[in-house]
Design a protein around this motif. Structure first.
Motif, PDB file in Angstrom:
ATOM      1  N   ASN A 288       0.837  -1.215   0.000  1.00 26.86           N
ATOM      2  CA  ASN A 288       0.000   0.000   0.000  1.00 26.86           C
ATOM      3  C   ASN A 288       0.864   1.254   0.000  1.00 26.86           C
ATOM      4  O   ASN A 288       0.591   2.196  -0.732  1.00 26.86           O
ATOM      5  CB  ASN A 288      -0.894   0.033   1.242  1.00 26.86           C
ATOM      6  CG  ASN A 288      -2.116  -0.842   1.073  1.00 26.86           C
ATOM      7  OD1 ASN A 288      -2.388  -1.327  -0.023  1.00 26.86           O
ATOM      8  ND2 ASN A 288      -2.852  -1.070   2.153  1.00 26.86           N
ATOM      9  N   LYS A 291       2.204   1.714  -3.345  1.00 27.50           N
ATOM     10  CA  LYS A 291       1.151   1.999  -4.329  1.00 27.50           C
ATOM     11  C   LYS A 291       0.609   3.421  -4.194  1.00 27.50           C
ATOM     12  O   LYS A 291       0.412   4.113  -5.177  1.00 27.50           O
ATOM     13  CB  LYS A 291       0.025   0.972  -4.120  1.00 27.50           C
ATOM     14  CG  LYS A 291      -1.098   1.044  -5.106  1.00 27.50           C
ATOM     15  CD  LYS A 291      -1.955  -0.223  -5.117  1.00 27.50           C
ATOM     16  CE  LYS A 291      -2.590  -0.548  -3.781  1.00 27.50           C
ATOM     17  NZ  LYS A 291      -3.553  -1.661  -3.866  1.00 27.50           N
ATOM     18  N   TYR A 292       0.369   3.843  -2.953  1.00 27.14           N
ATOM     19  CA  TYR A 292      -0.318   5.130  -2.775  1.00 27.14           C
ATOM     20  C   TYR A 292       0.639   6.318  -2.635  1.00 27.14           C
ATOM     21  O   TYR A 292       0.186   7.459  -2.633  1.00 27.14           O
ATOM     22  CB  TYR A 292      -1.275   5.046  -1.579  1.00 27.14           C
ATOM     23  CG  TYR A 292      -2.370   4.023  -1.819  1.00 27.14           C
ATOM     24  CD1 TYR A 292      -3.329   4.251  -2.804  1.00 27.14           C
ATOM     25  CD2 TYR A 292      -2.410   2.821  -1.128  1.00 27.14           C
ATOM     26  CE1 TYR A 292      -4.311   3.309  -3.069  1.00 27.14           C
ATOM     27  CE2 TYR A 292      -3.395   1.877  -1.379  1.00 27.14           C
ATOM     28  CZ  TYR A 292      -4.344   2.123  -2.348  1.00 27.14           C
ATOM     29  OH  TYR A 292      -5.305   1.191  -2.630  1.00 27.14           O
ATOM     30  N   ASP A 317       4.666   6.402   5.359  1.00 21.98           N
ATOM     31  CA  ASP A 317       5.002   6.935   4.036  1.00 21.98           C
ATOM     32  C   ASP A 317       4.688   8.414   4.016  1.00 21.98           C
ATOM     33  O   ASP A 317       4.058   8.935   4.946  1.00 21.98           O
ATOM     34  CB  ASP A 317       4.206   6.189   2.952  1.00 21.98           C
ATOM     35  CG  ASP A 317       2.704   6.341   3.098  1.00 21.98           C
ATOM     36  OD1 ASP A 317       2.215   7.495   3.071  1.00 21.98           O
ATOM     37  OD2 ASP A 317       2.016   5.314   3.266  1.00 21.98           O
ATOM     38  N   ARG A 336     -12.650   1.043   0.098  1.00 20.16           N
ATOM     39  CA  ARG A 336     -11.570   1.780  -0.547  1.00 20.16           C
ATOM     40  C   ARG A 336     -11.959   3.256  -0.567  1.00 20.16           C
ATOM     41  O   ARG A 336     -13.149   3.591  -0.628  1.00 20.16           O
ATOM     42  CB  ARG A 336     -11.383   1.320  -2.001  1.00 20.16           C
ATOM     43  CG  ARG A 336     -11.289  -0.171  -2.162  1.00 20.16           C
ATOM     44  CD  ARG A 336     -10.780  -0.525  -3.544  1.00 20.16           C
ATOM     45  NE  ARG A 336      -9.373  -0.203  -3.673  1.00 20.16           N
ATOM     46  CZ  ARG A 336      -8.765  -0.012  -4.836  1.00 20.16           C
ATOM     47  NH1 ARG A 336      -9.453  -0.100  -5.957  1.00 20.16           N
ATOM     48  NH2 ARG A 336      -7.476   0.278  -4.895  1.00 20.16           N
ATOM     49  N   ASP A 340      -9.054   6.630  -4.506  1.00 21.10           N
ATOM     50  CA  ASP A 340      -8.098   5.633  -5.000  1.00 21.10           C
ATOM     51  C   ASP A 340      -8.732   4.563  -5.879  1.00 21.10           C
ATOM     52  O   ASP A 340      -8.097   3.559  -6.174  1.00 21.10           O
ATOM     53  CB  ASP A 340      -7.423   4.957  -3.791  1.00 21.10           C
ATOM     54  CG  ASP A 340      -6.607   5.946  -2.995  1.00 21.10           C
ATOM     55  OD1 ASP A 340      -5.973   6.816  -3.620  1.00 21.10           O
ATOM     56  OD2 ASP A 340      -6.626   5.862  -1.758  1.00 21.10           O
ATOM     57  N   LEU A 350      -6.184  -4.466   3.998  1.00 22.41           N
ATOM     58  CA  LEU A 350      -6.116  -4.006   5.389  1.00 22.41           C
ATOM     59  C   LEU A 350      -7.049  -4.809   6.289  1.00 22.41           C
ATOM     60  O   LEU A 350      -6.751  -5.024   7.462  1.00 22.41           O
ATOM     61  CB  LEU A 350      -6.456  -2.518   5.468  1.00 22.41           C
ATOM     62  CG  LEU A 350      -5.379  -1.580   4.918  1.00 22.41           C
ATOM     63  CD1 LEU A 350      -5.858  -0.140   4.969  1.00 22.41           C
ATOM     64  CD2 LEU A 350      -4.073  -1.722   5.706  1.00 22.41           C
TER      65      LEU A 350
END
Ligand code: ADP
Length: 384
Positions: A288, A291-292, A317, A336, A340, A350
């Motif tokens: 994640n 990715k994000y 992050d 979600r 996204d 998650l």
């Protein structure tokens, strides 16, 4: 095991291993015909074993193919297999018969050594089956004992964790007691200012809520680990596991030119956890984060010995972060952020992380500053 020509007293004892594949039918029929013919000429005892029914016997005789014919008596044992089994049988038959006749003569005139029976092979097979079963039960019992020890440790850990908020509540109560005069007169006077009073009460309330949450978590975790997610906890070097997972993710990191920082103390105590499942949690969180977080972003993995009983791992992050109103919902199945939806994913990562962490009686949560990044944290019990 079936008997094609039962004669347990015969001096020649054979075992034929067969399988039930249709393409073996013809070959087996030919062998059985040949054996029937030979049995009329010189009676012997023949047991037929289907390998799929007695795999342990096949293992015992180290079978590599079917059909296989084994002369088990007189000794030495001899195995015939392969496409030319019939030709081998024809070639050996007269010698087998000769050795059986010699053996019979020795028995008639010499000392009477008990004749081994093919039925003893059956007993042997039963013993092998039972020892397999004993081995399986032993393993099961070890696993159950480990689970039991795990639960005992967790109860101790949770009792310890509950002590902190309980102490805080009792301190708050003492403060109130000292601050309030409960004299003989019906009026209650307070040495505490209204502000102080409301602070003490608020603190006590927060702590009782924490106790309530812990108890809910314990009950939920007991339910989850028992009925839905089986974990196989063992001693795990969490630092090593983090580095292993990270290494597996480098192919995802490189194209996005993201940097990874780690802060994992080398003297981190061992945790009691299922390494595969915890590896899944780490991989999901890192996936994640990669990715994000936009290209060139920064990801950080930290581990710390949070209390004597718990290790906390964080994956942070500097990506878009998670709005406050969604912070709890992202742990729900298939949830979600609308933002996204164009990114790959099903919204289950998650939720799975949460189930795994809870099955370890740990906690998982996220801290986030919108546009600054997200920090996913989870805790695991220390191994003692
Ligand atoms: P998926 O990533 O497959 O959508 P997850 O359950 O892993 O499913 O995550 C749920 C949602 O939480 C994601 O769709 C995303 O909106 C948000 N999310 C998860 N991790 C991060 C992160 N590190 N930064 C920003 N948003 C995140």
């Amino acid at each position: 095991m079936s008997t094609l020509s039962g004669n347990p007293e015969a001096s020649l004892q054979l075992l034929l291993f067969i399988d039930r594949r249709p393409r073996s039918d013809e070959k087996i029929r030919q062998i059985c015909d040949a054996l029937r013919r030979l049995n009329e000429e010189y009676p012997f005892d023949l047991q037929v074993v289907d390998v799929s029914e007695q795999p342990q016997l096949a293992e015992h005789f180290k079978l590599v193919a079917t059909p296989t014919l084994i002369k088990i008596y007189p000794e030495p044992r001899q195995t015939l297999a392969g496409s030319n089994l019939l030709a081998q049988l024809e070639a050996w038959w007269s010698r087998w018969r000769q050795s059986a006749e010699d053996d019979h003569r020795v028995r008639q005139f010499g000392q009477s050594v008990p004749l081994p029976k093919t039925s003893s092979v059956h007993q042997h097979s039963e013993i092998l089956k039972l020892s397999d079963e004993i081995f399986r039960l032993q393993q099961e019992s070890e696993e159950l004992q480990a689970q039991l020890r795990f639960k005992e440790r967790l109860i101790a850990m949770l009792a310890h964790d509950l002590r902190n908020p309980l102490t805080a509540v009792s301190i708050a109560l003492e403060t109130l007691e000292l601050g309030i005069n409960l004299g003989d007169s019906p009026s209650i006077t307070s040495k505490l200012t209204p502000d102080m009073l409301s602070q003490v009460l608020k603190h006590a309330r927060t702590q009782t809520k924490a106790i309530d949450r812990m108890i809910t978590d314990i009950l939920q975790a007991a339910h989850t680990s028992g009925s839905q997610l089986q974990i196989q906890p063992q001693r795990v070097e969490l630092g090593k596991l983090c580095y292993d997972v990270l290494e597996r993710m480098t192919s995802l990191l490189e194209p996005k030119h993201q940097q990874v920082k780690t802060d994992i103390p080398s003297d981190l105590p061992l945790v009691f956890a299922d390494p595969e499942r915890v590896g899944q949690v780490l991989a999901n969180l890192l996936d994640n984060a990669i990715k994000y977080t936009p290209d060139g972003g920064m990801i950080e993995i930290t581990a710390l010995h949070r209390t004597t009983q718990k290790i906390q791992v964080s994956v942070c992050d500097n990506g878009p972060g998670i709005p406050e109103e969604n912070r709890n919902r992202i742990f729900e199945d298939r949830y979600r952020l609308e933002r996204d939806e164009s990114k790959e994913g099903y919204g289950i990562g998650l939720a799975l992380c949460q189930r795994i962490v809870k099955a370890h009686y740990g906690q998982i949560w996220v801290d986030s500053e919108p546009e600054q990044g997200s920090c996913f944290h989870f805790t695991l019990p220390v191994f003692r």
